[in-house]
Scaffold this motif. Structure first.
Motif, mmCIF file in Angstrom:
data_model
loop_
_atom_site.group_PDB
_atom_site.id
_atom_site.type_symbol
_atom_site.label_atom_id
_atom_site.label_comp_id
_atom_site.label_asym_id
_atom_site.label_seq_id
_atom_site.Cartn_x
_atom_site.Cartn_y
_atom_site.Cartn_z
ATOM 1 N N MET A 122 5.427 99.055 44.066
ATOM 2 C CA MET A 122 5.722 97.920 44.919
ATOM 3 C C MET A 122 5.042 98.094 46.279
ATOM 4 O O MET A 122 5.066 99.173 46.850
ATOM 5 C CB MET A 122 7.233 97.807 45.165
ATOM 6 N N ILE A 123 4.475 97.013 46.762
ATOM 7 C CA ILE A 123 3.856 96.995 48.079
ATOM 8 C C ILE A 123 4.674 96.052 48.956
ATOM 9 O O ILE A 123 5.039 94.960 48.525
ATOM 10 C CB ILE A 123 2.396 96.491 47.993
ATOM 11 N N THR A 124 4.977 96.467 50.183
ATOM 12 C CA THR A 124 5.732 95.633 51.100
ATOM 13 C C THR A 124 4.791 95.086 52.164
ATOM 14 O O THR A 124 4.092 95.846 52.833
ATOM 15 C CB THR A 124 6.871 96.448 51.769
ATOM 16 N N LEU A 125 4.788 93.770 52.305
ATOM 17 C CA LEU A 125 3.925 93.100 53.274
ATOM 18 C C LEU A 125 4.762 92.282 54.240
ATOM 19 O O LEU A 125 5.823 91.787 53.879
ATOM 20 C CB LEU A 125 2.960 92.153 52.543
ATOM 21 N N PRO A 126 4.291 92.111 55.481
ATOM 22 C CA PRO A 126 5.014 91.246 56.415
ATOM 23 C C PRO A 126 4.920 89.794 55.949
ATOM 24 O O PRO A 126 4.010 89.420 55.214
ATOM 25 C CB PRO A 126 4.290 91.454 57.739
ATOM 26 N N ALA A 127 5.877 88.988 56.382
ATOM 27 C CA ALA A 127 5.913 87.581 55.978
ATOM 28 C C ALA A 127 5.630 86.679 57.174
ATOM 29 O O ALA A 127 5.926 87.030 58.319
ATOM 30 C CB ALA A 127 7.280 87.245 55.393
ATOM 31 N N ILE A 128 5.070 85.521 56.899
ATOM 32 C CA ILE A 128 4.824 84.529 57.944
ATOM 33 C C ILE A 128 6.116 83.773 58.198
ATOM 34 O O ILE A 128 6.779 83.321 57.266
ATOM 35 C CB ILE A 128 3.705 83.562 57.518
ATOM 36 N N ASP A 129 6.459 83.621 59.470
ATOM 37 C CA ASP A 129 7.608 82.808 59.871
ATOM 38 C C ASP A 129 7.107 81.366 59.954
ATOM 39 O O ASP A 129 6.462 80.967 60.931
ATOM 40 C CB ASP A 129 8.149 83.286 61.221
ATOM 41 N N MET A 130 7.371 80.601 58.902
ATOM 42 C CA MET A 130 6.819 79.247 58.805
ATOM 43 C C MET A 130 7.398 78.313 59.861
ATOM 44 O O MET A 130 6.680 77.452 60.385
ATOM 45 C CB MET A 130 7.037 78.684 57.402
ATOM 46 N N VAL A 131 8.676 78.465 60.190
ATOM 47 C CA VAL A 131 9.294 77.595 61.186
ATOM 48 C C VAL A 131 8.706 77.861 62.573
ATOM 49 O O VAL A 131 8.337 76.925 63.296
ATOM 50 C CB VAL A 131 10.834 77.749 61.185
ATOM 51 N N ALA A 132 8.582 79.128 62.943
ATOM 52 C CA ALA A 132 8.005 79.477 64.245
ATOM 53 C C ALA A 132 6.534 79.082 64.313
ATOM 54 O O ALA A 132 6.051 78.613 65.353
ATOM 55 C CB ALA A 132 8.182 80.962 64.528
ATOM 56 N N THR A 133 5.814 79.236 63.204
ATOM 57 C CA THR A 133 4.415 78.817 63.152
ATOM 58 C C THR A 133 4.323 77.301 63.341
ATOM 59 O O THR A 133 3.467 76.807 64.082
ATOM 60 C CB THR A 133 3.765 79.243 61.820
ATOM 61 N N GLY A 134 5.216 76.567 62.695
ATOM 62 C CA GLY A 134 5.251 75.115 62.852
ATOM 63 C C GLY A 134 5.526 74.702 64.285
ATOM 64 O O GLY A 134 4.909 73.762 64.804
ATOM 65 N N ARG A 135 6.450 75.429 64.935
ATOM 66 C CA ARG A 135 6.736 75.150 66.347
ATOM 67 C C ARG A 135 5.489 75.381 67.192
ATOM 68 O O ARG A 135 5.196 74.619 68.107
ATOM 69 C CB ARG A 135 7.886 76.020 66.853
ATOM 70 N N ASN A 136 4.748 76.453 66.889
ATOM 71 C CA ASN A 136 3.499 76.723 67.602
ATOM 72 C C ASN A 136 2.526 75.562 67.450
ATOM 73 O O ASN A 136 1.893 75.146 68.426
ATOM 74 C CB ASN A 136 2.837 78.002 67.077
ATOM 75 N N ILE A 137 2.391 75.066 66.241
ATOM 76 C CA ILE A 137 1.467 73.953 65.991
ATOM 77 C C ILE A 137 1.887 72.738 66.812
ATOM 78 O O ILE A 137 1.057 72.091 67.459
ATOM 79 C CB ILE A 137 1.389 73.621 64.484
ATOM 80 N N GLN A 138 3.185 72.444 66.827
ATOM 81 C CA GLN A 138 3.666 71.282 67.575
ATOM 82 C C GLN A 138 3.430 71.456 69.084
ATOM 83 O O GLN A 138 2.921 70.547 69.749
ATOM 84 C CB GLN A 138 5.150 71.059 67.307
ATOM 85 N N VAL A 139 3.772 72.621 69.611
ATOM 86 C CA VAL A 139 3.595 72.871 71.045
ATOM 87 C C VAL A 139 2.120 72.824 71.420
ATOM 88 O O VAL A 139 1.745 72.200 72.425
ATOM 89 C CB VAL A 139 4.228 74.230 71.439
ATOM 90 N N MET A 140 1.271 73.453 70.630
ATOM 91 C CA MET A 140 -0.164 73.460 70.929
ATOM 92 C C MET A 140 -0.755 72.060 70.838
ATOM 93 O O MET A 140 -1.626 71.688 71.630
ATOM 94 C CB MET A 140 -0.900 74.428 70.000
ATOM 95 N N ARG A 141 -0.269 71.272 69.870
ATOM 96 C CA ARG A 141 -0.729 69.885 69.751
ATOM 97 C C ARG A 141 -0.367 69.108 71.009
ATOM 98 O O ARG A 141 -1.203 68.397 71.582
ATOM 99 C CB ARG A 141 -0.111 69.220 68.519
ATOM 100 N N GLN A 142 0.873 69.273 71.456
ATOM 101 C CA GLN A 142 1.327 68.562 72.652
ATOM 102 C C GLN A 142 0.573 69.032 73.893
ATOM 103 O O GLN A 142 0.172 68.212 74.724
ATOM 104 C CB GLN A 142 2.839 68.751 72.834
#
Length: 84
Positions: A1-21
């Motif tokens: 088994m390999i353990t990888l970090p996960a993307i925080d989709m909600v925080a990433t979405g917030r980034n997209i919204q803030v950067m868009r604004q």
């Protein structure tokens, strides 16, 4: 088994919204830029329901004048296990 970090989709979405604004762009502006028939994909990104494809992330980074690393939020505590 390999353990990888996960993307925080909600925080990433917030980034997209803030950067868009911060860029002074509307959802409609991004919809037009990407050639989407409806704005649903943009809203899904912003709400963390879906992630942009890699090519769309590259385009967002260009539009916002940031790197993709600035858009994507990695949740150091969430780990995904995969079988090799």
């Amino acid at each position: 088994m390999i353990t990888l970090p996960a993307i925080d989709m909600v925080a990433t979405g917030r980034n997209i919204q803030v950067m868009r604004q911060q860029a002074g762009l509307s959802v409609k502006d991004l919809q037009d830029f990407f050639g989407f028939a409806t704005p649903q994909a943009i809203y899904k990104w912003q709400h963390g329901v879906a992630m942009p494809t890699i090519d769309n992330l590259v385009a967002l980074a260009m539009i916002f004048g940031v790197s993709m690393d600035d858009i994507i939020v990695v949740d150091a505590d969430a780990r995904v296990q995969i079988s090799a």
